[in-house]
Enzyme design. Sequence first.
Site, PDB file in Angstrom:
ATOM      1  N   GLY A 193       0.779  -1.237   0.000  1.00  0.00           N
ATOM      2  CA  GLY A 193       0.000   0.000   0.000  1.00  0.00           C
ATOM      3  C   GLY A 193       0.806   1.280   0.000  1.00  0.00           C
ATOM      4  O   GLY A 193       0.373   2.282  -0.563  1.00  0.00           O
ATOM      5  N   ASP A 211      -5.433   1.983  10.446  1.00  0.00           N
ATOM      6  CA  ASP A 211      -6.842   1.750  10.765  1.00  0.00           C
ATOM      7  C   ASP A 211      -6.940   1.403  12.244  1.00  0.00           C
ATOM      8  O   ASP A 211      -7.069   2.283  13.092  1.00  0.00           O
ATOM      9  CB  ASP A 211      -7.373   0.642   9.856  1.00  0.00           C
ATOM     10  CG  ASP A 211      -8.861   0.404  10.008  1.00  0.00           C
ATOM     11  OD1 ASP A 211      -9.483   1.060  10.850  1.00  0.00           O
ATOM     12  OD2 ASP A 211      -9.400  -0.436   9.278  1.00  0.00           O
ATOM     13  N   ARG A 226      -5.457   0.149  -6.702  1.00  0.00           N
ATOM     14  CA  ARG A 226      -4.248   0.784  -6.170  1.00  0.00           C
ATOM     15  C   ARG A 226      -3.749   1.893  -7.100  1.00  0.00           C
ATOM     16  O   ARG A 226      -3.107   2.835  -6.657  1.00  0.00           O
ATOM     17  CB  ARG A 226      -3.116  -0.247  -6.010  1.00  0.00           C
ATOM     18  CG  ARG A 226      -3.345  -1.294  -4.934  1.00  0.00           C
ATOM     19  CD  ARG A 226      -2.058  -2.084  -4.707  1.00  0.00           C
ATOM     20  NE  ARG A 226      -2.273  -3.355  -4.034  1.00  0.00           N
ATOM     21  CZ  ARG A 226      -2.364  -3.512  -2.717  1.00  0.00           C
ATOM     22  NH1 ARG A 226      -2.283  -2.472  -1.926  1.00  0.00           N
ATOM     23  NH2 ARG A 226      -2.550  -4.710  -2.193  1.00  0.00           N
TER      24      ARG A 226
HETATM   25  P1  IMP Z   1      -4.554  -1.976  10.900  1.00  0.00           P
HETATM   26  O1  IMP Z   1      -3.724  -3.018  11.569  1.00  0.00           O
HETATM   27  O2  IMP Z   1      -6.020  -2.141  11.201  1.00  0.00           O
HETATM   28  O3  IMP Z   1      -4.092  -0.558  11.163  1.00  0.00           O
HETATM   29  O4  IMP Z   1      -4.452  -2.326   9.370  1.00  0.00           O
HETATM   30  C1  IMP Z   1      -3.963  -1.458   8.445  1.00  0.00           C
HETATM   31  C2  IMP Z   1      -3.983  -2.130   7.075  1.00  0.00           C
HETATM   32  O5  IMP Z   1      -5.335  -2.498   6.727  1.00  0.00           O
HETATM   33  C3  IMP Z   1      -3.533  -1.148   6.032  1.00  0.00           C
HETATM   34  O6  IMP Z   1      -2.141  -1.207   5.828  1.00  0.00           O
HETATM   35  C4  IMP Z   1      -4.336  -1.562   4.832  1.00  0.00           C
HETATM   36  O7  IMP Z   1      -3.668  -2.583   4.132  1.00  0.00           O
HETATM   37  C5  IMP Z   1      -5.623  -2.123   5.402  1.00  0.00           C
HETATM   38  N1  IMP Z   1      -6.699  -1.110   5.414  1.00  0.00           N
HETATM   39  C6  IMP Z   1      -7.237  -0.504   6.476  1.00  0.00           C
HETATM   40  N2  IMP Z   1      -8.213   0.354   6.126  1.00  0.00           N
HETATM   41  C7  IMP Z   1      -8.276   0.295   4.770  1.00  0.00           C
HETATM   42  C8  IMP Z   1      -9.100   0.970   3.775  1.00  0.00           C
HETATM   43  O8  IMP Z   1      -9.972   1.811   4.054  1.00  0.00           O
HETATM   44  N3  IMP Z   1      -8.870   0.626   2.477  1.00  0.00           N
HETATM   45  C9  IMP Z   1      -7.928  -0.273   2.091  1.00  0.00           C
HETATM   46  N4  IMP Z   1      -7.138  -0.927   2.986  1.00  0.00           N
HETATM   47  C10 IMP Z   1      -7.317  -0.646   4.307  1.00  0.00           C
HETATM   48 MG    MG Z   2      -0.383  -1.026   4.719  1.00  0.00          MG
END
Ligand code: IMP
Ligand code: MG
Length: 186
Positions: free
Chosen positions: A48, A107, A169
């Site tokens: 990403g 997130d 992407r």
């Molecule tokens: P976390 O551990 O929940 O912070 O996960 C983060 C990862 O989840 C990011 O690096 C993204 O790959 C994916 N992610 C979280 N929210 C989104 C979104 O709104 N769109 C696309 N990918 C997301």
């Molecule tokens: Mg990521």
Amino acid sequence: MAHSPLENDIEHVLLTEEALGQRLDEIARQIETDYADKDLLIVGVLKGALMVVADLSRRLAIPLTMDWMAVSSYGSGTKSSGVVRILKDLDADLLDRHVLVVEDIIDSGLTLSWLVANLRSRGPASVEIATMLRKPDAAKVDVDVRYVGFDIPNEFVVGYGLDYDERYRNLPYVGTLKPSVYGGDQ
Ligand code: IMP
Ligand code: MG
């Protein structure tokens, strides 16, 4: 204006290419100041962060090196669990390096808090985080993020490196998907 087949799936644009670029200009000036006399290593988190690293690093007029890491966090659906597996580790030795982890989005923050702990155990001089986007849930986890592009609402977004099922992407902006794309109402 005619929409491309890719753009037909987008419900609304949250952040334009111009807005992303302007914010990266501001963040780049801060990073240049903060790392003026430091040996900076940018660590991009695949896949990403590809766009953010490419666009941010080209705005930085200071010497730096770049490396990449790929991690996968186990979870159900679109939520991550915090259980992380390294798919591709860094080539660089972090000993005494000033590490800046660059992310597309935070997130829950679970993936990142695991990643930072892992990198800190390798003896770097410092570890800081830059992210293009941050969602409200990220506040629940104790991760200190030094540079944030935009705080966004708790919606699923795609584009500028972010995917849905590995697609979108390559959109130059950040937007939300039409419900029909998730297999909902047509
Ligand atoms: P976390 O551990 O929940 O912070 O996960 C983060 C990862 O989840 C990011 O690096 C993204 O790959 C994916 N992610 C979280 N929210 C989104 C979104 O709104 N769109 C696309 N990918 C997301
Ligand atoms: Mg990521």
